[in-house]
Design a protein around this motif. Structure first.
Motif, PDB file in Angstrom:
ATOM      1  N   MET A 192       0.851  -1.178   0.000  1.00  0.00           N
ATOM      2  CA  MET A 192       0.000   0.000   0.000  1.00  0.00           C
ATOM      3  C   MET A 192       0.890   1.231   0.000  1.00  0.00           C
ATOM      4  N   SER A 193       0.536   2.190  -0.790  1.00  0.00           N
ATOM      5  CA  SER A 193       1.281   3.446  -0.794  1.00  0.00           C
ATOM      6  C   SER A 193       0.294   4.603  -0.859  1.00  0.00           C
ATOM      7  N   LEU A 194       0.736   5.698  -0.319  1.00  0.00           N
ATOM      8  CA  LEU A 194      -0.099   6.897  -0.295  1.00  0.00           C
ATOM      9  C   LEU A 194       0.332   7.844  -1.395  1.00  0.00           C
ATOM     10  N   ASP A 195      -0.642   8.436  -2.085  1.00  0.00           N
ATOM     11  CA  ASP A 195      -0.308   9.490  -3.020  1.00  0.00           C
ATOM     12  C   ASP A 195      -0.555  10.829  -2.320  1.00  0.00           C
ATOM     13  N   GLN A 196      -0.217  11.896  -2.970  1.00  0.00           N
ATOM     14  CA  GLN A 196      -0.293  13.205  -2.338  1.00  0.00           C
ATOM     15  C   GLN A 196      -1.736  13.604  -2.026  1.00  0.00           C
ATOM     16  N   ALA A 197      -2.671  13.224  -2.877  1.00  0.00           N
ATOM     17  CA  ALA A 197      -4.078  13.559  -2.636  1.00  0.00           C
ATOM     18  C   ALA A 197      -4.590  12.838  -1.378  1.00  0.00           C
ATOM     19  N   THR A 198      -4.203  11.566  -1.230  1.00  0.00           N
ATOM     20  CA  THR A 198      -4.628  10.813  -0.047  1.00  0.00           C
ATOM     21  C   THR A 198      -4.003  11.400   1.207  1.00  0.00           C
ATOM     22  N   LEU A 199      -2.738  11.801   1.112  1.00  0.00           N
ATOM     23  CA  LEU A 199      -2.065  12.410   2.251  1.00  0.00           C
ATOM     24  C   LEU A 199      -2.759  13.704   2.673  1.00  0.00           C
ATOM     25  N   ARG A 200      -3.134  14.522   1.701  1.00  0.00           N
ATOM     26  CA  ARG A 200      -3.842  15.767   2.025  1.00  0.00           C
ATOM     27  C   ARG A 200      -5.194  15.465   2.679  1.00  0.00           C
ATOM     28  N   ARG A 201      -5.869  14.438   2.205  1.00  0.00           N
ATOM     29  CA  ARG A 201      -7.172  14.044   2.777  1.00  0.00           C
ATOM     30  C   ARG A 201      -7.003  13.569   4.222  1.00  0.00           C
ATOM     31  N   ILE A 202      -6.003  12.747   4.470  1.00  0.00           N
ATOM     32  CA  ILE A 202      -5.744  12.266   5.836  1.00  0.00           C
ATOM     33  C   ILE A 202      -5.403  13.430   6.751  1.00  0.00           C
ATOM     34  N   ALA A 203      -4.569  14.347   6.273  1.00  0.00           N
ATOM     35  CA  ALA A 203      -4.203  15.512   7.072  1.00  0.00           C
ATOM     36  C   ALA A 203      -5.426  16.366   7.377  1.00  0.00           C
ATOM     37  N   SER A 204      -6.312  16.501   6.419  1.00  0.00           N
ATOM     38  CA  SER A 204      -7.538  17.270   6.630  1.00  0.00           C
ATOM     39  C   SER A 204      -8.435  16.607   7.669  1.00  0.00           C
ATOM     40  N   LEU A 205      -8.598  15.290   7.563  1.00  0.00           N
ATOM     41  CA  LEU A 205      -9.435  14.574   8.529  1.00  0.00           C
ATOM     42  C   LEU A 205      -8.842  14.614   9.935  1.00  0.00           C
ATOM     43  N   ALA A 206      -7.516  14.597  10.025  1.00  0.00           N
ATOM     44  CA  ALA A 206      -6.849  14.626  11.324  1.00  0.00           C
ATOM     45  C   ALA A 206      -6.659  16.047  11.826  1.00  0.00           C
ATOM     46  N   ARG A 207      -7.083  17.015  11.053  1.00  0.00           N
ATOM     47  CA  ARG A 207      -6.950  18.425  11.401  1.00  0.00           C
ATOM     48  C   ARG A 207      -5.484  18.804  11.624  1.00  0.00           C
ATOM     49  N   ILE A 208      -4.626  18.300  10.735  1.00  0.00           N
ATOM     50  CA  ILE A 208      -3.197  18.607  10.776  1.00  0.00           C
ATOM     51  C   ILE A 208      -2.879  19.475   9.570  1.00  0.00           C
ATOM     52  N   ARG A 209      -2.277  20.613   9.831  1.00  0.00           N
ATOM     53  CA  ARG A 209      -1.909  21.489   8.726  1.00  0.00           C
ATOM     54  C   ARG A 209      -0.587  21.007   8.141  1.00  0.00           C
ATOM     55  N   VAL A 210      -0.605  20.724   6.865  1.00  0.00           N
ATOM     56  CA  VAL A 210       0.600  20.307   6.150  1.00  0.00           C
ATOM     57  C   VAL A 210       0.840  21.341   5.056  1.00  0.00           C
ATOM     58  N   GLU A 211       1.990  21.980   5.138  1.00  0.00           N
ATOM     59  CA  GLU A 211       2.340  22.983   4.127  1.00  0.00           C
ATOM     60  C   GLU A 211       2.604  22.276   2.792  1.00  0.00           C
ATOM     61  N   GLU A 212       2.414  23.007   1.710  1.00  0.00           N
ATOM     62  CA  GLU A 212       2.546  22.419   0.372  1.00  0.00           C
ATOM     63  C   GLU A 212       3.956  21.893   0.116  1.00  0.00           C
ATOM     64  N   HIS A 213       4.959  22.568   0.642  1.00  0.00           N
ATOM     65  CA  HIS A 213       6.331  22.124   0.403  1.00  0.00           C
ATOM     66  C   HIS A 213       6.696  20.896   1.249  1.00  0.00           C
ATOM     67  N   GLU A 214       5.864  20.530   2.227  1.00  0.00           N
ATOM     68  CA  GLU A 214       6.131  19.373   3.088  1.00  0.00           C
ATOM     69  C   GLU A 214       5.449  18.098   2.573  1.00  0.00           C
ATOM     70  N   VAL A 215       4.532  18.239   1.631  1.00  0.00           N
ATOM     71  CA  VAL A 215       3.703  17.118   1.198  1.00  0.00           C
ATOM     72  C   VAL A 215       4.548  15.984   0.610  1.00  0.00           C
ATOM     73  N   GLU A 216       5.471  16.290  -0.288  1.00  0.00           N
ATOM     74  CA  GLU A 216       6.255  15.243  -0.955  1.00  0.00           C
ATOM     75  C   GLU A 216       7.113  14.486   0.058  1.00  0.00           C
ATOM     76  N   ASN A 217       7.794  15.207   0.936  1.00  0.00           N
ATOM     77  CA  ASN A 217       8.654  14.563   1.929  1.00  0.00           C
ATOM     78  C   ASN A 217       7.829  13.715   2.899  1.00  0.00           C
ATOM     79  N   LEU A 218       6.712  14.245   3.365  1.00  0.00           N
ATOM     80  CA  LEU A 218       5.854  13.508   4.292  1.00  0.00           C
ATOM     81  C   LEU A 218       5.267  12.264   3.624  1.00  0.00           C
ATOM     82  N   CYS A 219       4.941  12.377   2.363  1.00  0.00           N
ATOM     83  CA  CYS A 219       4.404  11.233   1.619  1.00  0.00           C
ATOM     84  C   CYS A 219       5.450  10.119   1.542  1.00  0.00           C
TER      85      CYS A 219
END
Length: 95
Positions: A1-28
């Protein structure tokens, strides 16, 4: 299983965690690495191995519920500045 950037943004939104745009690739990449380790753990054959449990199934050692003086009054009172028999002598506080 792997996460794409859209899924990561969705998870962050549901968890109410702010993820900056420049952090998305590294966090993914980091989360995909963690998921990879979990997939490796799922491949381990654990048949016949009992699951680990906490101390909830362990019975505590019981002792009789009896009031005692401890049996070492001399040790307890050895540091008393003043004593009367087996008791501490304290200054009177109420007149």
């Amino acid at each position: 299983m792997s996460l794409d950037q859209a899924t990561l943004r969705r998870i962050a939104s549901l968890a109410r965690i702010r993820v900056e745009e420049h952090e998305v690739e590294n966090l993914c990449q980091e989360l995909n690495g963690i998921l990879g380790w979990i997939e490796q753990l799922n491949e381990v054959d654990v048949t016949g191995i009992a699951p680990l449990t906490g101390a909830s199934g362990t019975a505590l050692a019981m002792r009789p519920d009896a009031v005692t003086d401890g049996g070492y009054a001399e040790k307890v009172l050895s540091n008393a500045p003043e004593r009367l028999g087996d008791f501490y002598v304290v200054p009177k506080v109420v007149e």
